[in-house]
Write a protein that holds these residues in place. Structure first.
Motif, short mmCIF file in Angstrom:
data_model
loop_
_atom_site.label_atom_id
_atom_site.label_comp_id
_atom_site.label_asym_id
_atom_site.label_seq_id
_atom_site.Cartn_x
_atom_site.Cartn_y
_atom_site.Cartn_z
N CYS A 292 0.81 -1.22 0.00
CA CYS A 292 0.00 0.00 0.00
C CYS A 292 0.85 1.27 0.00
N ARG A 293 2.14 1.13 0.29
CA ARG A 293 3.02 2.30 0.29
C ARG A 293 3.86 2.38 -0.98
N ASN A 294 3.66 1.43 -1.87
CA ASN A 294 4.41 1.41 -3.11
C ASN A 294 3.81 2.45 -4.07
N PRO A 295 4.57 3.46 -4.48
CA PRO A 295 4.01 4.49 -5.36
C PRO A 295 3.59 3.97 -6.73
N GLU A 296 4.08 2.79 -7.10
CA GLU A 296 3.73 2.22 -8.39
C GLU A 296 2.42 1.44 -8.35
N VAL A 297 1.90 1.25 -7.14
CA VAL A 297 0.63 0.53 -6.98
C VAL A 297 -0.50 1.54 -6.83
N ASP A 298 -1.57 1.30 -7.58
CA ASP A 298 -2.71 2.21 -7.56
C ASP A 298 -3.59 1.89 -6.35
N ALA A 299 -3.17 2.38 -5.18
CA ALA A 299 -3.91 2.12 -3.94
C ALA A 299 -4.60 3.38 -3.48
N ASP A 300 -5.89 3.27 -3.20
CA ASP A 300 -6.65 4.41 -2.69
C ASP A 300 -6.69 4.32 -1.18
N PRO A 301 -6.05 5.24 -0.46
CA PRO A 301 -6.03 5.19 1.01
C PRO A 301 -7.42 5.14 1.62
N GLU A 302 -8.40 5.73 0.95
CA GLU A 302 -9.76 5.74 1.49
C GLU A 302 -10.35 4.34 1.59
N ASP A 303 -9.87 3.41 0.74
CA ASP A 303 -10.40 2.05 0.78
C ASP A 303 -10.12 1.36 2.11
N PHE A 304 -9.08 1.79 2.79
CA PHE A 304 -8.71 1.15 4.05
C PHE A 304 -9.53 1.67 5.23
N PHE A 305 -10.34 2.70 4.99
CA PHE A 305 -11.13 3.29 6.08
C PHE A 305 -12.62 3.43 5.73
N THR A 306 -12.99 2.95 4.56
CA THR A 306 -14.39 3.05 4.16
C THR A 306 -15.23 1.97 4.84
N THR A 307 -16.54 2.20 4.88
CA THR A 307 -17.45 1.18 5.40
C THR A 307 -18.14 0.42 4.27
N THR A 308 -17.85 0.78 3.02
CA THR A 308 -18.47 0.10 1.89
C THR A 308 -17.77 -1.23 1.61
N LYS A 309 -18.54 -2.22 1.23
CA LYS A 309 -17.97 -3.54 0.95
C LYS A 309 -17.00 -3.49 -0.23
N ALA A 310 -17.35 -2.72 -1.26
CA ALA A 310 -16.49 -2.65 -2.45
C ALA A 310 -15.12 -2.10 -2.10
N GLY A 311 -15.10 -1.03 -1.31
CA GLY A 311 -13.82 -0.45 -0.92
C GLY A 311 -13.02 -1.37 -0.04
N GLN A 312 -13.68 -2.01 0.92
CA GLN A 312 -12.98 -2.93 1.80
C GLN A 312 -12.44 -4.13 1.03
N ASP A 313 -13.20 -4.60 0.03
CA ASP A 313 -12.74 -5.72 -0.79
C ASP A 313 -11.48 -5.34 -1.57
N ARG A 314 -11.45 -4.10 -2.09
CA ARG A 314 -10.25 -3.65 -2.81
C ARG A 314 -9.05 -3.60 -1.88
N ALA A 315 -9.26 -3.08 -0.68
CA ALA A 315 -8.17 -2.99 0.28
C ALA A 315 -7.68 -4.37 0.67
N ARG A 316 -8.62 -5.29 0.92
CA ARG A 316 -8.25 -6.63 1.33
C ARG A 316 -7.50 -7.36 0.21
N SER A 317 -7.93 -7.15 -1.03
CA SER A 317 -7.25 -7.79 -2.17
C SER A 317 -5.81 -7.31 -2.27
N LEU A 318 -5.62 -6.04 -2.00
CA LEU A 318 -4.26 -5.49 -2.02
C LEU A 318 -3.43 -6.09 -0.89
N CYS A 319 -4.03 -6.20 0.28
CA CYS A 319 -3.32 -6.77 1.43
C CYS A 319 -2.89 -8.21 1.17
N ALA A 320 -3.75 -8.96 0.46
CA ALA A 320 -3.46 -10.37 0.21
C ALA A 320 -2.20 -10.57 -0.62
#
Length: 232
Positions: free
Chosen positions: A30-58
């Motif tokens: 998530c700190r890699n500038p070459e990765v398209d990570a939206d910081p808001e996904d890690f703090f949103t309550t929406t399932k879509a955003g959380q799924d994106r964050a979790r996929s990145l974490c995996a």
């Protein structure tokens, strides 16, 4: 008034630990500038955003270190966002697991989501009705892990990882009926340990306000039944 603090010499061990702490964070996806990570996904309550964050974490090589760090920072009640690949509710569930003496082997959980095992894990997620069933199947494959370890891996893969057995197609009960009929003893046990209703619900895998409400109803019904027995 200005207070001057004299420099304190740090031990070599502390210095090494400090470098290691910095090192793992620099490897985070998530700190890699070459990765398209939206910081808001890690703090949103929406399932879509959380799924994106979790996929990145995996895909992150330091997911274990991140989860340990997040657990150390989590407050008893207030927890927020995706940390170490898990939602706040899932981390609360891990807290209840710890109260029961169950601690995941995070390195084995990381192995389960690796290319070597991830396909097998996904198959088990769709075919097994319980975490215990997944553990038995993995043991036959030569991998001995416990239920809480499998649970973390399932969460990392985007599964529910529920402690409640998935109902068979032939079982007409809803989850609230299943909770009352099959898990009342566990609910009461945790309530007697002063575990919050919301955390009991998270532990069982029914997070959300409706889960806490259902747990509260079970606790009240069981206590009322116990009181009637004493009165009789």
């Amino acid at each position: 008034m200005t207070v001057q603090t004299l420099p304190v010499r740090r031990s070599t061990t502390s210095a090494v630990q400090s470098r290691e702490t910095v090192d793992w964070k620099t490897q985070a996806v998530c700190r890699n500038p070459e990765v398209d990570a939206d910081p808001e996904d890690f703090f949103t309550t929406t399932k879509a955003g959380q799924d994106r964050a979790r996929s990145l974490c995996a895909t992150c090589p330091v997911i274990v270190e991140c989860l340990r760090d997040q657990q150390a920072k989590d407050e008893d009640i207030y927890r927020w966002g995706i940390g170490g690949g898990l939602s706040a509710a899932q981390r609360r569930a891990l807290g209840v697991e710890a109260r029961l003496g169950q601690y995941p082997d995070l390195e084995s959980a990381r192995l389960l989501i690796s290319p070597r095992w991830s396909y097998r894990l996904r198959r088990l997620m769709s075919t097994c009705y319980s975490l215990e069933g997944m553990v038995r199947s993995l043991a036959k494959d030569g991998l001995n892990v416990d239920t809480v370890t499998v649970r973390v891996a399932v969460w990392w893969m985007g599964g529910t990882g529920s402690r409640m057995t998935r109902l068979a197609p032939s079982d007409p009960r809803g989850w609230s009926v299943q909770l009352r009929e099959d898990y009342a003893d566990m609910v009461v046990r945790l309530a007697e340990m002063k575990v919050r209703h919301a955390d009991i619900a998270a532990y069982l895998g029914i997070s959300g306000s409706w889960g806490a409400k259902a747990v509260g109803e079970v606790v009240r019904a069981e206590r009322a039944a116990a009181a009637q027995q004493v009165a009789a």
